[in-house]
Write a protein that holds these residues in place. Structure first.
Motif, PDB file in Angstrom:
ATOM      1  N   TYR A 123      34.887  34.452  40.322  1.00  0.00           N
ATOM      2  CA  TYR A 123      35.758  35.009  39.440  1.00  0.00           C
ATOM      3  C   TYR A 123      37.130  36.229  39.997  1.00  0.00           C
ATOM      4  CZ  TYR A 123      38.814  37.323  35.794  1.00  0.00           C
ATOM      5  OH  TYR A 123      39.212  38.665  35.005  1.00  0.00           O
ATOM      6  N   ILE A 124      36.535  36.472  41.026  1.00  0.00           N
ATOM      7  CA  ILE A 124      37.807  37.050  41.114  1.00  0.00           C
ATOM      8  C   ILE A 124      38.826  36.592  42.515  1.00  0.00           C
ATOM      9  CG2 ILE A 124      38.018  39.231  43.317  1.00  0.00           C
ATOM     10  CD1 ILE A 124      35.617  39.867  42.220  1.00  0.00           C
ATOM     11  N   ALA A 125      37.775  35.142  42.808  1.00  0.00           N
ATOM     12  CA  ALA A 125      39.481  34.334  44.043  1.00  0.00           C
ATOM     13  C   ALA A 125      39.489  34.277  43.688  1.00  0.00           C
ATOM     14  CB  ALA A 125      37.867  33.716  45.102  1.00  0.00           C
ATOM     15  N   ILE A 126      39.478  33.011  42.382  1.00  0.00           N
ATOM     16  CA  ILE A 126      40.398  32.277  42.068  1.00  0.00           C
ATOM     17  C   ILE A 126      41.558  33.260  40.328  1.00  0.00           C
ATOM     18  CG2 ILE A 126      40.213  30.296  39.613  1.00  0.00           C
ATOM     19  CD1 ILE A 126      37.465  29.515  41.801  1.00  0.00           C
ATOM     20  N   CYS A 127      40.971  34.252  40.018  1.00  0.00           N
ATOM     21  CA  CYS A 127      41.238  34.115  38.697  1.00  0.00           C
ATOM     22  C   CYS A 127      42.583  35.451  39.926  1.00  0.00           C
ATOM     23  CB  CYS A 127      41.082  35.119  37.571  1.00  0.00           C
ATOM     24  SG  CYS A 127      40.332  33.450  36.946  1.00  0.00           S
ATOM     25  N   HIS A 128      42.260  35.808  40.508  1.00  0.00           N
ATOM     26  CA  HIS A 128      42.795  37.436  41.634  1.00  0.00           C
ATOM     27  C   HIS A 128      43.025  37.211  43.184  1.00  0.00           C
ATOM     28  CE1 HIS A 128      43.008  39.525  37.518  1.00  0.00           C
ATOM     29  NE2 HIS A 128      40.944  38.880  37.568  1.00  0.00           N
ATOM     30  N   PRO A 129      43.775  36.115  43.308  1.00  0.00           N
ATOM     31  CA  PRO A 129      43.870  35.687  44.226  1.00  0.00           C
ATOM     32  C   PRO A 129      44.016  37.003  45.230  1.00  0.00           C
ATOM     33  CG  PRO A 129      45.264  34.344  43.727  1.00  0.00           C
ATOM     34  CD  PRO A 129      44.400  35.330  42.464  1.00  0.00           C
ATOM     35  N   ILE A 130      45.427  37.771  44.993  1.00  0.00           N
ATOM     36  CA  ILE A 130      45.394  38.843  46.071  1.00  0.00           C
ATOM     37  C   ILE A 130      44.893  39.762  46.318  1.00  0.00           C
ATOM     38  CG2 ILE A 130      47.650  40.811  46.313  1.00  0.00           C
ATOM     39  CD1 ILE A 130      49.562  38.126  44.871  1.00  0.00           C
ATOM     40  N   LYS A 131      44.297  40.659  44.946  1.00  0.00           N
ATOM     41  CA  LYS A 131      43.162  41.123  45.281  1.00  0.00           C
ATOM     42  C   LYS A 131      41.699  40.988  45.935  1.00  0.00           C
ATOM     43  CE  LYS A 131      40.631  44.377  42.183  1.00  0.00           C
ATOM     44  NZ  LYS A 131      40.251  45.177  40.914  1.00  0.00           N
ATOM     45  N   ALA A 132      41.163  39.749  45.650  1.00  0.00           N
ATOM     46  CA  ALA A 132      40.359  38.878  46.555  1.00  0.00           C
ATOM     47  C   ALA A 132      40.502  39.496  48.064  1.00  0.00           C
ATOM     48  CB  ALA A 132      40.424  37.617  46.250  1.00  0.00           C
ATOM     49  N   GLN A 133      41.960  39.255  48.758  1.00  0.00           N
ATOM     50  CA  GLN A 133      41.698  39.643  50.194  1.00  0.00           C
ATOM     51  C   GLN A 133      41.459  40.340  50.633  1.00  0.00           C
ATOM     52  OE1 GLN A 133      46.210  38.678  51.137  1.00  0.00           O
ATOM     53  NE2 GLN A 133      46.054  37.086  50.542  1.00  0.00           N
TER      54      GLN A 133
END
Length: 271
Positions: A123-133
């Motif tokens: 969910y984080i990787a797809i919906c919040h890609p900038i935060k996922a980094q």
């Protein structure tokens, strides 16, 4: 009359024995097949991730945790069932009863927690890609997996006090409940809520949000794509036709008719 009455009884007993043997044979074969395929597949997953450097990603870390948990369930649940079907009694003793029961619930609960952590990471990787980094890293995934295993190992220690060896009047030994089953209802309800209901609801919500993001992510429209292609072709047209370093030569006659050509050729709008 007594002989006639005994004959059907003997036939029924022999039939039940043959059905029992067939049932044991089929059940043992299926259990060994499922356990064999599952063990080989999960071991391969763990080996591939551990031996290949570029496979060490946060997602694969959760998959390795899930594979190890599945291996625990396959070994702790499948193989004792085979032994019980072949011997008809419990052969692993008191320590085996405690340890196998503990490993069964440990593997099941860790599998649920690993799937939940994997869902949150996706969910984080797809919906919040900038935060996922900064959030979805291998080191953070390892810490989460370690926390999941430590929490579940401590939680499942309760089963060390809930099961014991039971010996029947006929000498049949089995690993069963230490107290009445009615007293286990709160424990099962807590397990059901923590490791099934909550992960299921969380997965439904997160995958629903993922589906919404993927559905609403607009692709380039056909008109925009055609306009971009036309603009690119118009910019590259004169260079490709004249060769490298060549310049288009305009005569006075063509210059006088530039306004009329512009109205006919849309490419000149982008030149």
């Amino acid at each position: 009359m007594s002989d006639n009455a005994d004959t059907p009884t003997n036939i029924s007993l022999s039939a039940s024995v043959s059905e029992s043997l067939e049932y044991k044979t089929v059940s043992v074969f299926l259990v060994l097949l499922v356990c064999g395929v599952g063990i080989v597949g999960n071991v391969m997953v763990v080996m591939v991730v551990f031996t290949t450097r570029h496979m060490r990603t946060p997602t694969n870390c959760y998959l390795v945790s899930l594979a190890i948990a599945d291996l625990t369930v396959l070994v702790a649940a499948g193989l004792p069932n085979v032994a019980d079907s072949l011997t008809g009694t419990w052969v692993f003793g008191h320590a085996g009863c405690l340890g196998i029961t503990y490993l069964q619930y440990l593997g099941i609960n860790v599998s649920s927690c690993s799937i939940t952590a994997f869902t949150v990471e996706r969910y984080i990787a797809i919906c919040h890609p900038i935060k996922a980094q900064t959030v979805c890293t291998v080191s953070r995934a390892k810490r989460i997996i370690a926390g999941v295993w430590i929490f579940t190992c401590i939680y499942c220690m309760l089963w060390f006090f809930l099961v014991d060896i039971q010996v029947g009047q006929d000498g049949h030994v089995q690993c069963g409940y230490r107290v009445k089953r009615d007293l286990y209802l709160p424990i099962y309800l807590i397990d059901f809520a923590i490791f099934y209901v909550i992960p299921l609801l969380l997965a439904i919500v997160l995958y629903g949000l993922i589906a919404r993001i993927l559905y609403l992510s607009s692709l380039p429209n056909q008109s925009e794509t055609s306009a971009t292609t036309l603009r690119r072709s118009c910019r590259e047209g004169p260079e490709s036709s004249g060769g490298k370093g060549s310049r288009p030569i305009r005569s006075g006659h063509s210059s006088r008719k530039q306004s009329h050509i512009t109205a006919l050729d849309p490419c000149l709008i982008y030149l």
